[in-house]
Every structure is written in structure tokens, then in C-alpha cells.
Design an enzyme around this catalytic site. Structure first.
Site, PDB file in Angstrom:
ATOM      1  N   LYS A  89       3.137  -0.322  -0.823  1.00 16.56           N
ATOM      2  CA  LYS A  89       2.710   0.356  -2.065  1.00 16.56           C
ATOM      3  C   LYS A  89       0.554   0.031  -1.585  1.00 16.56           C
ATOM      4  O   LYS A  89      -0.078  -0.665  -2.595  1.00 16.56           O
ATOM      5  CB  LYS A  89       3.248  -1.009  -2.893  1.00 16.56           C
ATOM      6  CG  LYS A  89       4.065  -0.931  -3.671  1.00 16.56           C
ATOM      7  CD  LYS A  89       4.706   0.550  -3.188  1.00 16.56           C
ATOM      8  CE  LYS A  89       4.564   1.781  -4.515  1.00 16.56           C
ATOM      9  NZ  LYS A  89       5.293   3.196  -3.765  1.00 16.56           N
ATOM     10  N   THR A 140       1.832   6.561   2.124  1.00 23.95           N
ATOM     11  CA  THR A 140       1.500   8.389   1.726  1.00 23.95           C
ATOM     12  C   THR A 140       0.331   9.092   2.075  1.00 23.95           C
ATOM     13  O   THR A 140       0.878   9.610   2.606  1.00 23.95           O
ATOM     14  CB  THR A 140       2.603   8.413   0.457  1.00 23.95           C
ATOM     15  OG1 THR A 140       3.754   6.655  -0.066  1.00 23.95           O
ATOM     16  CG2 THR A 140       2.828   9.824   0.412  1.00 23.95           C
ATOM     17  N   TRP A 141      -0.849   8.104   1.502  1.00 26.66           N
ATOM     18  CA  TRP A 141      -1.750   8.781   1.905  1.00 26.66           C
ATOM     19  C   TRP A 141      -1.938   9.287   3.506  1.00 26.66           C
ATOM     20  O   TRP A 141      -2.515  10.289   3.470  1.00 26.66           O
ATOM     21  CB  TRP A 141      -2.984   8.082   0.840  1.00 26.66           C
ATOM     22  CG  TRP A 141      -3.849   9.484   0.415  1.00 26.66           C
ATOM     23  CD1 TRP A 141      -4.238  10.313   0.607  1.00 26.66           C
ATOM     24  CD2 TRP A 141      -5.104   8.523  -0.058  1.00 26.66           C
ATOM     25  NE1 TRP A 141      -5.526  10.448   0.407  1.00 26.66           N
ATOM     26  CE2 TRP A 141      -5.909   9.706  -0.166  1.00 26.66           C
ATOM     27  CE3 TRP A 141      -6.096   7.555  -0.179  1.00 26.66           C
ATOM     28  CZ2 TRP A 141      -7.864   9.714  -0.650  1.00 26.66           C
ATOM     29  CZ3 TRP A 141      -6.817   7.001  -0.981  1.00 26.66           C
ATOM     30  CH2 TRP A 141      -8.199   8.243  -0.883  1.00 26.66           C
ATOM     31  N   HIS A 160       6.430  -1.192   8.283  1.00 21.57           N
ATOM     32  CA  HIS A 160       6.083  -2.556   7.716  1.00 21.57           C
ATOM     33  C   HIS A 160       5.845  -4.144   8.037  1.00 21.57           C
ATOM     34  O   HIS A 160       5.669  -4.923   7.451  1.00 21.57           O
ATOM     35  CB  HIS A 160       6.352  -2.370   6.108  1.00 21.57           C
ATOM     36  CG  HIS A 160       7.134  -1.225   4.865  1.00 21.57           C
ATOM     37  ND1 HIS A 160       4.912  -0.675   4.678  1.00 21.57           N
ATOM     38  CD2 HIS A 160       7.443  -0.089   4.398  1.00 21.57           C
ATOM     39  CE1 HIS A 160       5.762   0.215   4.187  1.00 21.57           C
ATOM     40  NE2 HIS A 160       6.441   0.616   3.859  1.00 21.57           N
TER      41      HIS A 160
HETATM   42  P1  A3P Z   1      -0.598   2.907  -7.371  1.00 24.13           P
HETATM   43  O1  A3P Z   1       0.755   2.914  -8.152  1.00 24.13           O
HETATM   44  O2  A3P Z   1      -1.545   2.266  -7.849  1.00 24.13           O
HETATM   45  O3  A3P Z   1      -1.196   4.805  -8.412  1.00 24.13           O
HETATM   46  P2  A3P Z   1       2.425   3.511  -0.634  1.00 24.13           P
HETATM   47  O4  A3P Z   1       2.349   4.901  -0.295  1.00 24.13           O
HETATM   48  O5  A3P Z   1       2.171   2.431  -0.012  1.00 24.13           O
HETATM   49  O6  A3P Z   1       3.968   3.223  -1.178  1.00 24.13           O
HETATM   50  O7  A3P Z   1       1.378   3.223  -1.937  1.00 24.13           O
HETATM   51  C1  A3P Z   1       1.209   4.028  -3.453  1.00 24.13           C
HETATM   52  C2  A3P Z   1       0.314   3.960  -4.169  1.00 24.13           C
HETATM   53  O8  A3P Z   1      -0.429   5.225  -3.646  1.00 24.13           O
HETATM   54  C3  A3P Z   1       0.524   4.580  -5.515  1.00 24.13           C
HETATM   55  O9  A3P Z   1      -0.772   3.375  -6.640  1.00 24.13           O
HETATM   56  C4  A3P Z   1       0.108   6.174  -5.387  1.00 24.13           C
HETATM   57  O10 A3P Z   1      -0.461   6.157  -6.477  1.00 24.13           O
HETATM   58  C5  A3P Z   1      -0.830   6.423  -4.442  1.00 24.13           C
HETATM   59  N1  A3P Z   1      -0.862   7.610  -3.304  1.00 24.13           N
HETATM   60  C6  A3P Z   1       0.524   8.016  -3.235  1.00 24.13           C
HETATM   61  N2  A3P Z   1      -0.567   9.099  -2.911  1.00 24.13           N
HETATM   62  C7  A3P Z   1      -1.864   9.583  -2.987  1.00 24.13           C
HETATM   63  C8  A3P Z   1      -2.678   9.973  -2.454  1.00 24.13           C
HETATM   64  N3  A3P Z   1      -2.973  11.294  -1.847  1.00 24.13           N
HETATM   65  N4  A3P Z   1      -4.264   9.485  -2.544  1.00 24.13           N
HETATM   66  C9  A3P Z   1      -4.182   8.916  -3.284  1.00 24.13           C
HETATM   67  N5  A3P Z   1      -3.465   7.963  -3.870  1.00 24.13           N
HETATM   68  C10 A3P Z   1      -2.203   7.928  -3.379  1.00 24.13           C
END
Ligand code: A3P
Length: 318
Positions: A67, A71-72, A133
Site C-alpha cells: 500500500k 501499482t503506480w 514485498h
Molecule cells: P490510497 O488507499 O491512499 O488511495 P499499492 O499499489 O502499493 O497497493 O498502493 C495503493 C495506493 O496507491 C492506494 O492509495 C491507491 O489509491 C494508490 N494508487 C494506485 N494507483 C495509483 C496511481 N496510478 N497513481 C497514484 N496513486 C495510485
């Protein structure tokens, strides 16, 4: 050998049964291994990875605590190294339109939960991109010391991380129930008893290593990516050996990987890469400071105190 056909001997089961166990939230058992906490099913794949993985010099390993922007980061790296836009590329040429980023860059130890067959980890064409992770401590030596494999680490401030985790696990584990009490979730997080915890140790280990070997490990922060996306993405591309040639390219990549765009793609609205996890659950608000909407002053202080005591004496500040 492959991570999926991870060995299954009785000796391993005995080993697993001896590990300290704890309850995560009120549902799931997690085990302590090498100082960290993991879902039991992930420990064998992690061990197989540690003992059998042979890194190539041009491999890139992405690492993150859950989290924190995984993904980004996966989407950005795919656009930079595997699928750069060409002049007359159409939507259908875009790797992000075809599959969720987690399909094209697998999280190594979680591949056992994959809903779809995927290419063999070891025979993927170069340059290979992987994600984990796992804490630094349990990475294969082949990655850390015996190859030029690069590591890109991303993390995020602990208060937004816990809020993001809380939403994610509530949606996955408790879809029709009241959310798990936030005070208890914060307690687990601060005690380090959660998947891949303790978060603070995870971050600190990679931070210290990145300070020693900046050419080996790039340390990114979600907040910095939000504050200065162009600057950070240029830094990432240069680190990966694929510097941008003009500003347009930078803007194109940022647009392709934007939360708004990814969230609205069919593959992310409807698909699923891991059993029980809809792709849509990876996209929520994506803002910095969302914790202000949830954490009482007491919970904020509890997290701040934990961070201060863990990071004391290091130059790390999250
Ligand atoms: P929030 O829950 O604060 O909205 P991970 O990808 O490590 O699981 O993290 C998920 C977090 O990254 C979530 O945060 C999600 O909304 C955010 N996120 C996912 N894709 C994103 C993107 N393309 N750009 C910015 N934030 C992103």
C-alpha cells in the site's frame, strides 16, 4: 525450478509449524520468519526465491511495503522499460490497457495466488522486471551482492500507509462487515504484527542500504512522486538506464499511469489478478494526507512515536 512448484516436503511443513504465530486483525494467522511477519502460504515461495533465484545483471527488482504505491511504480516501470509509447501507438498497443500492472510485473512470493497462468519467472526475456514485498534481509544474495541487478524501492508516510491498508483489508476480508476498529489496526501496525511487518524496519533496512549503494538501490517516496512527478519519473528513468529524450515523453508516461486513467480502464474495473482481490481495489483516492480524515490525535501520536523511536539515529524521516 519455478516459484509455483515450490517444494512441499514434510520437513518444510514441520519448519512452518514451529514458527511463532499471531493473529492479524481478527481473522488471519501470520507467522514470524527471519524477524518479519508473513502469511504462512508465502513463506515457502519466499524461501525458494531466496535460495534458488539467479539474478541477471540487467534485472530490475521493484520493492515496496504493501500500500505504498506499488501499482503506480509497476505501471511507470512498464511504460519506461517495456512499452514506451511510439509516435502512432494506439490504445490497444498499451500494455496497461491489456492487463493490470500486477499481471506484467509479478509479486514473486504471491504468484501462488495468481488467477492466470503467466510466463515462467526464470525464462522471461531480458531485461526482467520483478516485484517483491519481502524485507531486504531475505532477498537472495544473487540480487544483493552477486550481480548488478538494480533495486527500486518505494515507500510512503506511515499514517497514509496504515489508512490505505485499513481500507484495502476491510474491502477484501470484511466486505459485508463493519470496518475493523481503526485503533486495533493501528496497534497491529505499530507493533509490527502485520503482513511484511514491521513496516518501520522494512523501510529502514532499504533506506540504509540505499545510502550505502545509491547506484544499486533507488529509494522513492510516494509523497515525492505526487509533489514533483516529472522530476521523480525522470530520476527513475535515468536510474533504469532509459532516460527520457523530451518533456513530451515524460508527460505521456505520467498520463498513461495516472490513477484516473488506470481506474477507468475496463481491465481494472472488471478484472482480477489475485484470487479474492478485484483489480479495482488497487485504486482508491491516491492523495497525500488522507490520514487526517481518520486518525484521532492519539492515534497520530502513537504512529509518530513509533516512527521516531524506530528511525532515531538514522537520517530517515517519513
Ligand atoms: P490510497 O488507499 O491512499 O488511495 P499499492 O499499489 O502499493 O497497493 O498502493 C495503493 C495506493 O496507491 C492506494 O492509495 C491507491 O489509491 C494508490 N494508487 C494506485 N494507483 C495509483 C496511481 N496510478 N497513481 C497514484 N496513486 C495510485
Amino acid at each position: 525450478s519455478s516459484i509455483q512448484s515450490s517444494h512441499n516436503s514434510q520437513a518444510d511443513d514441520a519448519f512452518l509449524n514451529e514458527l511463532p504465530r499471531a493473529r492479524f486483525w481478527d481473522g488471519m494467522d501470520i507467522c514470524q520468519w527471519e524477524g518479519g511477519w508473513f502469511e504462512p502460504g508465502l513463506i515457502k515461495p519466499a524461501m525458494t526465491f531466496k535460495t534458488t533465484f539467479e539474478a541477471h545483471n540487467d534485472d530490475v527488482l521493484l520493492v515496496s511495503p504493501p500500500k505504498t504505491g506499488t501499482t503506480w511504480l509497476k505501471a511507470l516501470c512498464l511504460c519506461i522499460t517495456q512499452n514506451p509509447s511510439t509516435e502512432n501507438a494506439t490504445e490497444t498497443d498499451d500494455i496497461l490497457v491489456k492487463e493490470n500492472p500486477h499481471f506484467n510485473i509479478q509479486t514473486i512470493e504471491s504468484m501462488i495466488y495468481s488467477t492466470k497462468p503467466h510466463p515462467d519467472l526464470y525464462s522471461a526475456p531480458s531485461p526482467r522486471l520483478f516485484h517483491t514485498h519481502l524485507p531486504y534481509k531475505v532477498l537472495p544474495d544473487s540480487i544483493k551482492n552477486n550481480s548488478d541487478c538494480k533495486i527500486v524501492y518505494i515507500t510512503r508516510n506511515p499514517k497514509d500507509t496504515i489508512i490505505s491498508l485499513w481500507h484495502f483489508f476491510n474491502s477484501i476480508f470484511r466486505p459485508n462487515l463493519e470496518p475493523f476498529p481503526l485503533e486495533k489496526a493501528v496497534e497491529c501496525f505499530c507493533n509490527g504484527v502485520h503482513q511484511y511487518g514491521p513496516f518501520f524496519d522494512h523501510v529502514l533496512e532499504y533506506w540504509l542500504e540505499s545510502q550505502k549503494r545509491p547506484n544499486k538501490i533507488l529509494f522513492l517516496r510516494y509523497e515525492e512522486l505526487k509533489r514533483d512527478p516529472k522530476g521523480e519519473v525522470k530520476k527513475l528513468a535515468s536510474f533504469l538506464g532509459k532516460p527520457f529524450v523530451n518533456e513530451e515523453e515524460v508527460e505521456k508516461v505520467l498520463w498513461r499511469c495516472s490513477l484516473e486513467r488506470l481506474r477507468n480502464l475496463d481491465v481494472n474495473k472488471n478484472g482480477s489478478i489475485l484470487y479474492g482481490v478485484p483489480n479495482s481495489s488497487y485504486f482508491r483516492r491516491g492523495v497525500v494526507g488522507d490520514w487526517k480524515n481518520y486518525l484521532s490525535p492519539e492515534l497520530q501520536e502513537q504512529i509518530n512515536r513509533t516512527a521516531r523511536s524506530k528511525f532515531e539515529g538514522s537520517s530517515l524521516d517519513l
